[in-house]
Design a protein around this motif. Structure first.
Motif, PDB file in Angstrom:
ATOM      1  N   UNK A 172       8.798 -16.276  -8.433  1.00 13.98           N
ATOM      2  CA  UNK A 172       7.820 -17.358  -8.655  1.00 13.98           C
ATOM      3  C   UNK A 172       6.923 -17.024  -9.830  1.00 13.98           C
ATOM      4  N   UNK A 173       7.399 -17.168 -11.058  1.00 19.01           N
ATOM      5  CA  UNK A 173       6.563 -16.822 -12.218  1.00 19.01           C
ATOM      6  C   UNK A 173       5.210 -17.549 -12.151  1.00 19.01           C
ATOM      7  N   UNK A 174       4.164 -16.844 -12.604  1.00 21.11           N
ATOM      8  CA  UNK A 174       2.808 -17.395 -12.476  1.00 21.11           C
ATOM      9  C   UNK A 174       2.380 -18.082 -13.770  1.00 21.11           C
ATOM     10  N   UNK A 175       1.642 -19.152 -13.599  1.00 22.76           N
ATOM     11  CA  UNK A 175       1.017 -19.778 -14.773  1.00 22.76           C
ATOM     12  C   UNK A 175      -0.197 -18.924 -15.164  1.00 22.76           C
ATOM     13  N   UNK A 176      -0.807 -19.298 -16.286  1.00 18.43           N
ATOM     14  CA  UNK A 176      -1.938 -18.502 -16.763  1.00 18.43           C
ATOM     15  C   UNK A 176      -3.072 -18.492 -15.735  1.00 18.43           C
ATOM     16  N   UNK A 177      -3.448 -19.687 -15.256  1.00 13.92           N
ATOM     17  CA  UNK A 177      -4.563 -19.746 -14.304  1.00 13.92           C
ATOM     18  C   UNK A 177      -4.201 -19.063 -12.993  1.00 13.92           C
ATOM     19  N   UNK A 178      -2.947 -19.189 -12.582  1.00 12.83           N
ATOM     20  CA  UNK A 178      -2.506 -18.520 -11.348  1.00 12.83           C
ATOM     21  C   UNK A 178      -2.614 -16.995 -11.505  1.00 12.83           C
ATOM     22  N   UNK A 179      -2.276 -16.520 -12.704  1.00 12.73           N
ATOM     23  CA  UNK A 179      -2.376 -15.077 -12.954  1.00 12.73           C
ATOM     24  C   UNK A 179      -3.822 -14.625 -12.786  1.00 12.73           C
ATOM     25  N   UNK A 180      -4.714 -15.389 -13.420  1.00 14.09           N
ATOM     26  CA  UNK A 180      -6.132 -15.027 -13.330  1.00 14.09           C
ATOM     27  C   UNK A 180      -6.567 -14.984 -11.859  1.00 14.09           C
ATOM     28  N   UNK A 181      -6.238 -16.017 -11.120  1.00  6.34           N
ATOM     29  CA  UNK A 181      -6.633 -16.071  -9.713  1.00  6.34           C
ATOM     30  C   UNK A 181      -6.055 -14.885  -8.948  1.00  6.34           C
ATOM     31  N   UNK A 182      -4.800 -14.564  -9.245  1.00  6.58           N
ATOM     32  CA  UNK A 182      -4.141 -13.461  -8.542  1.00  6.58           C
ATOM     33  C   UNK A 182      -4.843 -12.137  -8.804  1.00  6.58           C
ATOM     34  N   UNK A 183      -5.274 -11.924 -10.056  1.00  9.34           N
ATOM     35  CA  UNK A 183      -5.926 -10.641 -10.383  1.00  9.34           C
ATOM     36  C   UNK A 183      -7.263 -10.519  -9.667  1.00  9.34           C
ATOM     37  N   UNK A 184      -7.829 -11.657  -9.285  1.00  7.78           N
ATOM     38  CA  UNK A 184      -9.127 -11.622  -8.612  1.00  7.78           C
ATOM     39  C   UNK A 184      -9.000 -11.242  -7.136  1.00  7.78           C
ATOM     40  N   UNK A 185      -7.779 -11.325  -6.627  1.00  5.87           N
ATOM     41  CA  UNK A 185      -7.643 -11.164  -5.182  1.00  5.87           C
ATOM     42  C   UNK A 185      -6.428 -10.302  -4.825  1.00  5.87           C
ATOM     43  N   UNK A 186      -6.118  -9.342  -5.723  1.00  7.96           N
ATOM     44  CA  UNK A 186      -4.921  -8.528  -5.497  1.00  7.96           C
ATOM     45  C   UNK A 186      -5.094  -7.645  -4.270  1.00  7.96           C
ATOM     46  N   UNK A 187      -3.989  -7.351  -3.570  1.00 14.11           N
ATOM     47  CA  UNK A 187      -4.104  -6.515  -2.373  1.00 14.11           C
ATOM     48  C   UNK A 187      -4.291  -5.055  -2.732  1.00 14.11           C
ATOM     49  N   UNK A 188      -3.552  -4.625  -3.774  1.00 11.73           N
ATOM     50  CA  UNK A 188      -3.735  -3.255  -4.241  1.00 11.73           C
ATOM     51  C   UNK A 188      -4.035  -3.246  -5.737  1.00 11.73           C
ATOM     52  N   UNK A 189      -5.226  -3.695  -6.092  1.00  9.23           N
ATOM     53  CA  UNK A 189      -5.536  -3.833  -7.524  1.00  9.23           C
ATOM     54  C   UNK A 189      -5.675  -2.468  -8.189  1.00  9.23           C
ATOM     55  N   UNK A 190      -5.348  -2.433  -9.482  1.00 12.41           N
ATOM     56  CA  UNK A 190      -5.640  -1.224 -10.257  1.00 12.41           C
ATOM     57  C   UNK A 190      -7.161  -1.085 -10.355  1.00 12.41           C
ATOM     58  N   UNK A 191      -7.799  -2.193 -10.697  1.00 15.53           N
ATOM     59  CA  UNK A 191      -9.260  -2.242 -10.718  1.00 15.53           C
ATOM     60  C   UNK A 191      -9.691  -3.442  -9.885  1.00 15.53           C
ATOM     61  N   UNK A 192     -10.257  -3.200  -8.706  1.00 19.14           N
ATOM     62  CA  UNK A 192     -10.671  -4.334  -7.886  1.00 19.14           C
ATOM     63  C   UNK A 192     -11.796  -5.124  -8.564  1.00 19.14           C
ATOM     64  N   UNK A 193     -11.777  -6.439  -8.352  1.00 15.63           N
ATOM     65  CA  UNK A 193     -12.846  -7.263  -8.915  1.00 15.63           C
ATOM     66  C   UNK A 193     -14.143  -7.000  -8.139  1.00 15.63           C
ATOM     67  N   UNK A 194     -15.297  -7.170  -8.795  1.00 13.74           N
ATOM     68  CA  UNK A 194     -16.577  -6.884  -8.137  1.00 13.74           C
ATOM     69  C   UNK A 194     -16.727  -7.560  -6.780  1.00 13.74           C
ATOM     70  N   UNK A 195     -16.322  -8.835  -6.663  1.00 15.03           N
ATOM     71  CA  UNK A 195     -16.549  -9.516  -5.385  1.00 15.03           C
ATOM     72  C   UNK A 195     -15.699  -8.917  -4.266  1.00 15.03           C
TER      73      UNK A 195
END
Ligand SMILES: Nc1ncnc2c1ncn2[C@@H]1O[C@H](COP(=O)(O)OP(=O)(O)OP(=O)(O)O)[C@@H](O)[C@H]1O
Ligand SMILES: [Mg+2]
Lengths: 314, 288
Positions: free
Chosen positions: A66-89
């Motif tokens: 399921x390739x991601x669109x640009x906005x989907x990518x951004x949203x995904x990076x904000x809520x990743x399960x195992x992020x490299x760098x977790x978002x502040x929130x």
């Protein structure tokens, strides 16, 4: 010898002129730059969260087809399960969950872990401060101690604590000294240094004229210490204690790493990196910074109260 | 009885003889409070020796008010510090109250007033004045009373709870005089105590000091740069000359005990001032 002319020299107006001037808006002026910096850090943090997490999220999406669109990518990076760098929130949410939403008695409570680390920090800080003051007193009063101790004090701090801590902890564990004390000793090892150096400077800070004055009274060394050197050193003591308590916390965290301790902020960091739980690592990290800031602020406040009571000009 | 400088080492316990709060009586066998003979002092510094005092002869009787005057660097402070045992001479002999300066210091022979007030900033005015009393082991009640008396003496009653920075320079200097007087020494050593103050404040403090001296009969050794100040206050003016510092001339100043401020317009005052000025000039000229 009541001289009316003298009295006119000491009118209350003379005193009024010496009262401190009230500065309006001081708090607001200080807050603006701090908030600006905080905002800048948050913006940068989000930017890096996107940049660092995007490749992983894109990869994963492609793997499931399921390739991601640009906005989907951004949203995904904000809520990743195992992020490299977790978002502040994400970090804030984790902090909330492990402090407010978890009972303090639980092993999952970050407050519980912070408490474990803080107790060894405070014990180490107290021991380190006492040791630092004692060493400084010795150094200031004895040429021999000055010559023999000072090089060792400086050398002691050239040994990396990250190398020393495991040895100390393991050795102490081997002779059945476990728990609070070994960690506190590591904190003490770091904390005594700034106190010793600051107090040597502080105890030597009295003006020559004040020392001469004590000499004209034939004051003993002990009297000169209690009435002149000690009070002169108080501002130096609080400045060095601010450094000491911050590094005492570092020492306590480092001391929790080598034994794979089950409790404490260091243990949380270790467990987090073990299981790739970056959100947990970051929330432990933020918790550690909050603790450090609080400790420094408390020492600073106590210092202000003490020096104010000692009549320091506001 | 004159002690050589080598024997200035201390009596073992300064307070044993004094007891608590009580001041030992000065030895009356000698009316000479200070007796310096051929005093010499050379400072060894990084870039060579500084000959600060050379062949100083000085004798001060009990109850005298002696001013040391001379150009900057002529050794006035150094001489005062030798008397106070803050500096050891490298030659000659000096006796204070018939004993060595160190012994005199241990017997609380003098109170020293520095050019700046040297008050401890963390102590209130009252506690600053109590400082020597605490060190010398005066009891609490005695301390309280002495602090009150001496604050009144220098017109600072009501300021006991203030910290030094809350006082003007003149008030701070008065507090430091009260501190020097608090343990009731027989002698005051004052190093340009009013040097940093403006003329009007200085005049008032001069008047006060003079009254205090007349009332307490203390011996005063007073360093100053000001000719009028020296003439107004002193019974004896020691004119010093520089490089190396020595006593150029000693001028008696017999204006009597009662000296209102306008005595400074009198013939006699101007004549003595003139002699002091001439002495200073002569002391300077054979340098060049
Ligand atoms: N601790 C010291 N070490 C070296 N030299 C010193 C020391 N104290 C004073 N001197 C030198 O001794 C000389 C006399 O100094 P002193 O302070 O007694 O002069 P003074 O008459 O008090 O001068 P002023 O009027 O400026 O206070 C000066 O040349 C000074 O540089
Ligand atoms: Mg001087």
């Amino acid at each position: 010898m009541g001289n009316p002319l003298m009295a006119t020299l000491t009118t209350p107006s003379e005193l009024a002129q010496r009262r401190p001037v009230f500065r309006a808006g001081g708090r607001f002026d200080r807050l603006v730059p701090i908030l600006t910096v905080v905002l800048a850090i948050l913006v940068l943090w989000y930017v890096f969260a996107v940049i660092l997490n995007a490749p992983g999220e894109i990869d994963r999406a492609e793997r499931v087809g399921h390739p991601l669109s640009f906005t989907q990518t951004i949203t995904a990076t904000m809520d990743a399960r195992r992020p490299v760098l977790p978002a502040p929130h994400q970090v804030v949410a984790e902090l909330w969950k492990t402090t407010v939403a978890t009972p303090v008695t639980s092993k999952r409570s970050l407050i519980y872990h912070a408490g474990v680390t803080l107790s060894s920090t405070l014990l180490g800080f107290a021991l380190g401060t006492a040791l630092g003051i004692l060493l400084a007193i010795g150094i200031v009063h004895s040429k021999a101690l000055d010559k023999s101790l000072m090089p060792w004090i400086i050398t002691s701090q050239t040994i990396p604590i990250i190398a020393l801590a495991p040895m100390v902890i393991v050795v102490l564990n081997a002779i059945d000294i476990t728990g609070l004390l070994p960690k506190a000793l590591i904190s003490m090892y770091l904390a005594f240094f700034p106190v010793a150096v600051g107090m040597v400077k502080g105890l030597r800070s009295p003006e020559i004229m004040h020392l001469d004055l004590m000499h004209t009274y034939s004051a003993s060394r002990a009297q000169t210490f209690w009435k002149l050197r000690g009070p002169s050193a108080v501002p130096f003591l609080f400045t060095s204690m601010k450094v000491a308590i911050a590094i005492a916390l570092v020492g306590a965290i480092v001391a929790e790493l080598p034994t794979g301790a089950v409790a404490g902020l260091g243990a949380r960091l270790l467990a987090g990196s073990y299981y790739g739980q970056t959100v947990q690592i970051w929330s432990a990290l933020i918790m550690a910074s909050i603790c450090a800031a609080l400790l420094v602020v408390i020492v600073d406040a106590v210092g202000k109260v003490v020096t104010r009571r000692m009549g320091v000009q506001p | 009885m004159v002690n050589t400088i080598d024997s200035t080492d201390a009596i073992s316990d300064p307070f044993a003889a004094a007891g608590h709060g009580a001041r030992p009586h000065p030895p009356h066998r000698s009316e000479k409070v200070i007796e310096a003979k051929g005093l010499d002092l050379t400072f060894q510094t990084g870039d060579g020796a500084v000959h600060a005092l050379s062949d100083i002869h000085l004798s001060v009787e009990r109850g005298e008010f002696v001013s040391l005057i001379g150009p900057s660097g002529c050794g006035k402070t150094t001489l005062l510090r030798v008397i106070a045992d803050l500096e050891r001479p490298t030659g000659g002999t000096i006796a204070v109250n018939g004993v060595s300066p160190a012994q005199a210091r241990l017997a609380r022979a003098y109170g020293y007033v520095f050019q700046s007030s040297a008050l401890f900033p963390w102590r209130t005015i009252a506690n600053n004045i109590a400082l020597p009393l605490e060190i010398m082991g005066f009891g609490r009640a005695d301390r309280k009373q002495r602090v009150r008396e001496n604050l009144e003496l220098v017109n600072l009653a009501g300021f006991e709870k203030k910290f030094p920075w809350q006082l003007s320079g003149g008030m701070q200097q008065r507090a430091s005089i009260a501190r020097a007087l608090s343990f009731d020494p027989d002698m005051l050593l004052m190093d340009e105590p009013f040097g940093a103050l403006d003329e009007i404040v200085r005049d008032h403090l001069n008047e006060q000091l003079l009254r205090l001296w007349a009332k307490t009969k203390k011996t005063v050794v007073f360093v100053t740069h000001s000719i009028p100040e020296a003439v107004f206050l002193s019974t004896k003016i020691v004119v010093m000359s520089p490089r190396p510092g020595r006593v150029h001339e000693i001028i008696d100043c017999d204006l009597g005990e009662d000296r209102p401020l306008d005595i400074r317009e009198s013939e006699k005052f101007l004549e003595i001032a003139h002699r002091v000025r001439e002495g200073l000039r002569a002391g300077h000229s054979y340098e060049e």
